[in-house]
Scaffold this motif. Structure first.
Motif, PDB file in Angstrom:
ATOM      1  N   ASP A  92       0.767  -1.324  -0.006  1.00  0.00           N
ATOM      2  CA  ASP A  92       0.113   0.062   0.103  1.00  0.00           C
ATOM      3  C   ASP A  92       0.806   1.065   0.051  1.00  0.00           C
ATOM      4  O   ASP A  92       0.635   2.114  -0.672  1.00  0.00           O
ATOM      5  CB  ASP A  92      -1.022   0.121   1.334  1.00  0.00           C
ATOM      6  CG  ASP A  92      -1.920   1.184   1.005  1.00  0.00           C
ATOM      7  OD1 ASP A  92      -2.717   1.166   0.070  1.00  0.00           O
ATOM      8  OD2 ASP A  92      -2.283   1.796   2.217  1.00  0.00           O
ATOM      9  N   ASP A  93       1.930   1.346   0.997  1.00  0.00           N
ATOM     10  CA  ASP A  93       2.498   2.428   1.113  1.00  0.00           C
ATOM     11  C   ASP A  93       3.601   2.613  -0.435  1.00  0.00           C
ATOM     12  O   ASP A  93       3.761   3.957  -0.812  1.00  0.00           O
ATOM     13  CB  ASP A  93       3.749   2.326   2.200  1.00  0.00           C
ATOM     14  CG  ASP A  93       3.084   2.432   3.410  1.00  0.00           C
ATOM     15  OD1 ASP A  93       1.915   2.638   3.610  1.00  0.00           O
ATOM     16  OD2 ASP A  93       3.896   2.188   4.569  1.00  0.00           O
ATOM     17  N   ALA A  94       3.757   1.661  -1.214  1.00  0.00           N
ATOM     18  CA  ALA A  94       4.823   1.747  -2.486  1.00  0.00           C
ATOM     19  C   ALA A  94       3.602   2.180  -3.569  1.00  0.00           C
ATOM     20  O   ALA A  94       4.217   2.295  -4.614  1.00  0.00           O
ATOM     21  CB  ALA A  94       5.288   0.557  -2.716  1.00  0.00           C
ATOM     22  N   GLY A  95       2.283   2.264  -2.974  1.00  0.00           N
ATOM     23  CA  GLY A  95       1.355   2.478  -4.229  1.00  0.00           C
ATOM     24  C   GLY A  95       1.082   1.401  -5.096  1.00  0.00           C
ATOM     25  O   GLY A  95       0.665   1.741  -6.363  1.00  0.00           O
ATOM     26  N   LEU A  96       1.236   0.107  -4.932  1.00  0.00           N
ATOM     27  CA  LEU A  96       1.027  -1.050  -5.647  1.00  0.00           C
ATOM     28  C   LEU A  96      -0.141  -1.740  -5.400  1.00  0.00           C
ATOM     29  O   LEU A  96      -0.398  -2.971  -6.072  1.00  0.00           O
ATOM     30  CB  LEU A  96       2.184  -1.978  -5.376  1.00  0.00           C
ATOM     31  CG  LEU A  96       3.651  -1.222  -6.009  1.00  0.00           C
ATOM     32  CD1 LEU A  96       4.660  -2.218  -5.510  1.00  0.00           C
ATOM     33  CD2 LEU A  96       3.599  -0.945  -7.259  1.00  0.00           C
ATOM     34  N   SER A  97      -1.150  -1.266  -4.638  1.00  0.00           N
ATOM     35  CA  SER A  97      -2.097  -2.148  -4.492  1.00  0.00           C
ATOM     36  C   SER A  97      -3.423  -1.477  -5.132  1.00  0.00           C
ATOM     37  O   SER A  97      -3.159  -0.728  -5.926  1.00  0.00           O
ATOM     38  CB  SER A  97      -2.316  -1.602  -2.848  1.00  0.00           C
ATOM     39  OG  SER A  97      -2.670  -0.663  -2.655  1.00  0.00           O
TER      40      SER A  97
END
Length: 97
Positions: A92-97
């Motif tokens: 989520d933090d990496a923007g991959l969700s």
């Protein structure tokens, strides 16, 4: 009541990814090796990925080994649960969700 053997095998990757990742769990109650314990638990958990496999042994032929096997399994469950939560947060933090 007799323990019904437990057997699970599941592929870990989604369709379209490498097929060599799997988990295999097997538990059965068998005859013991000595007069001290008439029965024993044979239990293994195998996790494999990309041609590498790790097999964990949770077998028990007496009470001390049974307590240790349960300790290992419960600790593994806690670590995997915490890992999943952390991985979800990282994705989520990496923007991959």
């Amino acid at each position: 009541m007799a323990f019904p053997p437990f057997y699970r095998r599941a592929f870990l990757n989604k369709r379209g990814f490498h097929a060599g990742a799997y988990v295999h769990a097997d538990i059965e109650v068998t005859e013991g090796y000595s007069g001290d314990s008439p029965q024993r638990v044979d239990a293994t958990l195998t996790v494999a990925d990309c041609g590498r496999a790790a097999q964990l042994d949770f077998s028990a032929g007496d009470r001390a080994f049974a307590r240790n096997a349960l300790f290992k399994a419960r600790l593994l469950k806690k670590v995997v649960d915490a890992f999943v939560e952390s991985l979800e947060q990282a994705v989520d933090d990496a923007g991959l969700s």
